[in-house]
Design a protein around this motif. Structure first.
Motif, PDB file in Angstrom:
ATOM      1  N   GLU A  67       0.817  -1.215   0.000  1.00 28.18           N
ATOM      2  CA  GLU A  67       0.000   0.000   0.000  1.00 28.18           C
ATOM      3  C   GLU A  67       0.853   1.268   0.000  1.00 28.18           C
ATOM      4  OE1 GLU A  67      -3.338  -0.448  -0.397  1.00 28.18           O
ATOM      5  OE2 GLU A  67      -2.707  -2.532  -0.514  1.00 28.18           O
ATOM      6  N   VAL A  68       0.217   2.356  -0.487  1.00 32.60           N
ATOM      7  CA  VAL A  68       0.883   3.652  -0.629  1.00 32.60           C
ATOM      8  C   VAL A  68       0.006   4.717   0.021  1.00 32.60           C
ATOM      9  CG1 VAL A  68       1.758   5.369  -2.271  1.00 32.60           C
ATOM     10  CG2 VAL A  68       1.910   2.920  -2.826  1.00 32.60           C
ATOM     11  N   ALA A  69       0.621   5.682   0.717  1.00 36.42           N
ATOM     12  CA  ALA A  69      -0.110   6.819   1.279  1.00 36.42           C
ATOM     13  C   ALA A  69       0.629   8.100   0.916  1.00 36.42           C
ATOM     14  CB  ALA A  69      -0.235   6.696   2.798  1.00 36.42           C
ATOM     15  N   ILE A  70      -0.127   9.137   0.582  1.00 39.99           N
ATOM     16  CA  ILE A  70       0.432  10.421   0.190  1.00 39.99           C
ATOM     17  C   ILE A  70       0.350  11.397   1.360  1.00 39.99           C
ATOM     18  CG2 ILE A  70       0.272  12.324  -1.460  1.00 39.99           C
ATOM     19  CD1 ILE A  70       1.060   9.644  -2.717  1.00 39.99           C
ATOM     20  N   SER A  71       1.407  12.186   1.553  1.00 41.64           N
ATOM     21  CA  SER A  71       1.419  13.182   2.626  1.00 41.64           C
ATOM     22  C   SER A  71       0.359  14.249   2.366  1.00 41.64           C
ATOM     23  CB  SER A  71       2.796  13.829   2.730  1.00 41.64           C
ATOM     24  OG  SER A  71       3.104  14.558   1.550  1.00 41.64           O
ATOM     25  N   LEU A  76       5.186  14.019  -0.524  1.00 38.88           N
ATOM     26  CA  LEU A  76       5.850  12.774  -0.172  1.00 38.88           C
ATOM     27  C   LEU A  76       4.895  11.589  -0.293  1.00 38.88           C
ATOM     28  CD1 LEU A  76       7.670  13.969   3.088  1.00 38.88           C
ATOM     29  CD2 LEU A  76       8.618  13.882   0.768  1.00 38.88           C
ATOM     30  N   ALA A  77       5.469  10.410  -0.447  1.00 37.71           N
ATOM     31  CA  ALA A  77       4.689   9.171  -0.472  1.00 37.71           C
ATOM     32  C   ALA A  77       5.320   8.181   0.482  1.00 37.71           C
ATOM     33  CB  ALA A  77       4.645   8.587  -1.874  1.00 37.71           C
ATOM     34  N   ALA A  78       4.487   7.488   1.246  1.00 41.86           N
ATOM     35  CA  ALA A  78       4.937   6.430   2.147  1.00 41.86           C
ATOM     36  C   ALA A  78       4.538   5.087   1.549  1.00 41.86           C
ATOM     37  CB  ALA A  78       4.312   6.600   3.530  1.00 41.86           C
ATOM     38  N   VAL A  79       5.488   4.165   1.481  1.00 38.53           N
ATOM     39  CA  VAL A  79       5.264   2.851   0.864  1.00 38.53           C
ATOM     40  C   VAL A  79       5.638   1.774   1.870  1.00 38.53           C
ATOM     41  CG1 VAL A  79       5.798   1.352  -1.098  1.00 38.53           C
ATOM     42  CG2 VAL A  79       5.887   3.850  -1.379  1.00 38.53           C
ATOM     43  N   VAL A  80       4.692   0.903   2.194  1.00 44.11           N
ATOM     44  CA  VAL A  80       4.985  -0.162   3.154  1.00 44.11           C
ATOM     45  C   VAL A  80       5.805  -1.269   2.513  1.00 44.11           C
ATOM     46  CG1 VAL A  80       2.874   0.264   4.484  1.00 44.11           C
ATOM     47  CG2 VAL A  80       2.851  -1.436   2.648  1.00 44.11           C
ATOM     48  N   SER A  81       6.597  -1.932   3.325  1.00 46.77           N
ATOM     49  CA  SER A  81       7.301  -3.146   2.903  1.00 46.77           C
ATOM     50  C   SER A  81       6.666  -4.310   3.646  1.00 46.77           C
ATOM     51  CB  SER A  81       8.795  -3.045   3.216  1.00 46.77           C
ATOM     52  OG  SER A  81       9.411  -2.083   2.402  1.00 46.77           O
ATOM     53  N   TYR A  82       5.666  -4.915   3.009  1.00 42.41           N
ATOM     54  CA  TYR A  82       4.889  -5.973   3.646  1.00 42.41           C
ATOM     55  C   TYR A  82       5.752  -7.190   3.972  1.00 42.41           C
ATOM     56  CZ  TYR A  82       0.790  -9.117   4.158  1.00 42.41           C
ATOM     57  OH  TYR A  82      -0.166  -9.986   4.606  1.00 42.41           O
ATOM     58  N   GLY A  83       6.808  -7.377   3.191  1.00 38.14           N
ATOM     59  CA  GLY A  83       7.704  -8.507   3.443  1.00 38.14           C
ATOM     60  C   GLY A  83       8.838  -8.163   4.379  1.00 38.14           C
ATOM     61  N   ALA A  84       8.759  -7.005   5.019  1.00 37.04           N
ATOM     62  CA  ALA A  84       9.827  -6.587   5.930  1.00 37.04           C
ATOM     63  C   ALA A  84       9.212  -5.875   7.134  1.00 37.04           C
ATOM     64  CB  ALA A  84      10.827  -5.691   5.195  1.00 37.04           C
ATOM     65  N   GLU A  85       9.932  -4.898   7.690  1.00 43.81           N
ATOM     66  CA  GLU A  85       9.479  -4.235   8.916  1.00 43.81           C
ATOM     67  C   GLU A  85       9.690  -2.725   8.835  1.00 43.81           C
ATOM     68  OE1 GLU A  85      11.547  -6.104  12.123  1.00 43.81           O
ATOM     69  OE2 GLU A  85      10.837  -8.118  11.621  1.00 43.81           O
ATOM     70  N   HIS A  86       9.476  -2.133   7.646  1.00 42.89           N
ATOM     71  CA  HIS A  86       9.720  -0.707   7.522  1.00 42.89           C
ATOM     72  C   HIS A  86       8.812  -0.050   6.486  1.00 42.89           C
ATOM     73  CE1 HIS A  86      12.458  -2.309   4.344  1.00 42.89           C
ATOM     74  NE2 HIS A  86      12.077  -1.206   3.704  1.00 42.89           N
ATOM     75  N   TRP A 114      -1.851   8.418   5.936  1.00 43.12           N
ATOM     76  CA  TRP A 114      -1.041   9.563   6.336  1.00 43.12           C
ATOM     77  C   TRP A 114      -2.002  10.646   6.810  1.00 43.12           C
ATOM     78  CZ3 TRP A 114       4.220  10.301   3.633  1.00 43.12           C
ATOM     79  CH2 TRP A 114       5.017  11.208   4.360  1.00 43.12           C
ATOM     80  N   LEU A 115      -2.020  10.922   8.109  1.00 44.61           N
ATOM     81  CA  LEU A 115      -2.977  11.848   8.684  1.00 44.61           C
ATOM     82  C   LEU A 115      -2.577  13.304   8.433  1.00 44.61           C
ATOM     83  CD1 LEU A 115      -3.613  10.116  12.136  1.00 44.61           C
ATOM     84  CD2 LEU A 115      -4.829   9.789   9.967  1.00 44.61           C
ATOM     85  N   ASP A 116      -3.556  14.204   8.533  1.00 39.68           N
ATOM     86  CA  ASP A 116      -3.275  15.604   8.253  1.00 39.68           C
ATOM     87  C   ASP A 116      -2.494  16.297   9.363  1.00 39.68           C
ATOM     88  OD1 ASP A 116      -5.232  15.924  10.202  1.00 39.68           O
ATOM     89  OD2 ASP A 116      -6.744  16.730   8.835  1.00 39.68           O
ATOM     90  N   ASP A 117      -2.221  15.597  10.469  1.00 39.77           N
ATOM     91  CA  ASP A 117      -1.349  16.152  11.507  1.00 39.77           C
ATOM     92  C   ASP A 117       0.093  15.654  11.354  1.00 39.77           C
ATOM     93  OD1 ASP A 117      -1.438  13.537  12.402  1.00 39.77           O
ATOM     94  OD2 ASP A 117      -2.534  13.969  14.240  1.00 39.77           O
ATOM     95  N   GLY A 118       0.345  14.919  10.265  1.00 36.30           N
ATOM     96  CA  GLY A 118       1.695  14.455   9.968  1.00 36.30           C
ATOM     97  C   GLY A 118       2.009  13.043  10.417  1.00 36.30           C
TER      98      GLY A 118
END
Length: 342
Positions: A67-71, A76-86, A114-118
């Motif tokens: 999954e991907v979330a946009i700031s 910015l974009a946050a991308v999970v590593s489902y096969g890892a821990e980050h 990604w919440l609007d409070d950061g």
């Protein structure tokens, strides 16, 4: 009624409940911006230029990006590593990774907001929890990482209420939805949610939560305040995701077994027909994402390594984008430009 007639009915009904006089002039606008796609089969992130429909770059991610979330500011974009821990953080304009956030002891991050409070909130399925990441602070720009336990198995997807007080987490193996207090950092309750609940969405007003039981071919609607189940709705085959339009009027299920979208009126909770895409399970249709203006829906046909773009005003497929292997998680940074032609 044949599939073509159903799709046409869906387009007509959707138009009647979504298009108002104040946005009818929007037909002269053209879409631009960037679509981001997590390619879970090759550990990369695709950047698609929406104006041209072409992939402009592809960057390396951690193992199995889902999954991907946009700031909130779209930078910015946050991308999970489902096969890892980050979680990897990418700069959208530069299409480059700028940070990796360790979630330990959280494991197997999947759903992400990604919440609007950061703050970034992710389900950490491998540790039966969600993980909350604070915005960077201080001279060293450090982040605080905390967890809230669900105590349930398969904590896969999540949504957060607009006031940021509660998170709802679908637990696939436990057949429940956990309600978590984000203020107190504790669990409130587990809601029975069928055989294998996965897809989950919340209306923009925060009043109802919609949960798809993919094995039961049902969608359950819960009152987000009282936590009572309001109703159940029959869906298509294997509804693996749910999305609700930005105006809060239409709910859409991604029916993997049918290779189609199911449309539902949020107010009446009645079906509004379907839009067929790949038309079969082989397309492995999973993630669905509305554009911020609600006029487009992007659909990951994971088995075909492509993304479908659907015009939700007309109720029809517009085009496909080619992405990496098993493209699934989606994020979008949209801009709208007026068409100057007469």
């Amino acid at each position: 009624m044949n599939k073509f007639a159903i799709a046409l009915m869906a387009a007509t009904l959707f138009t009647s409940c979504s298009v108002s006089a104040e946005n009818s002039a929007a037909d002269r606008e053209t879409m631009s911006g960037t679509l981001l796609v997590g390619n879970k089969g090759e550990d990369t992130l695709s950047f698609i230029d929406l104006a041209s429909g072409q992939e402009i770059s592809r960057g390396d991610t951690g193992k199995n990006p889902h999954e991907v979330a946009i700031s909130p500011d779209g930078q910015l974009a946050a991308v999970v590593s489902y096969g890892a821990e980050h979680i990897d953080i990418f700069e959208v304009a530069a299409q480059r990774k700028i940070e990796t956030i360790a979630l330990t002891p959280g494991k197997s991050p999947h759903g992400i907001v990604w919440l609007d409070d950061g703050r970034i909130v992710a389900s950490t399925e491998g540790s039966d929890s969600i993980t909350i990441v604070s915005p960077p602070s201080g001279e060293s720009q450090t982040r605080e990482v905390t967890q809230i336990s669900t105590g349930q198995k398969g904590s896969h997807m999540l949504v957060v209420t607009p006031d940021k007080s509660r998170a709802f987490v679908s637990n696939m193996q436990s057949g429940t939805v956990s309600v978590l207090d984000l203020v107190e950092g504790s669990k409130i309750k587990d809601l029975p949610a069928g055989t294998e609940p996965e897809g989950i969405a919340i209306t923009p007003d925060g009043k109802t939560v919609w949960v798809a039981d993919r094995r039961g071919d049902l969608m359950r609607v819960f009152d987000a305040d009282s936590l009572d189940e309001i109703t159940t709705i029959k869906t298509g085959n294997f509804p693996i995701r749910v999305a609700i339009s930005p105006d809060g009027k239409i709910a859409v299920t991604s029916n993997l077994g049918d290779g189609a979208l199911g449309l539902f009126d949020v107010d009446t909770r009645l079906p509004k027909g379907t839009i067929e895409l790949g038309g079969s399970r082989e397309s492995a249709q999973v993630t669905i994402l509305f554009s911020p203006d609600g006029k487009r829906l992007y659909v990951a046909e994971t088995g075909l390594n492509r993304i479908a773009e659907v015009d939700m005003i007309e109720g029809k497929l517009i085009r496909h984008f080619t992405v990496g292997k098993n493209g699934d998680g989606l994020g979008i940074v949209q801009t709208v430009e007026a068409d100057q032609t007469e």
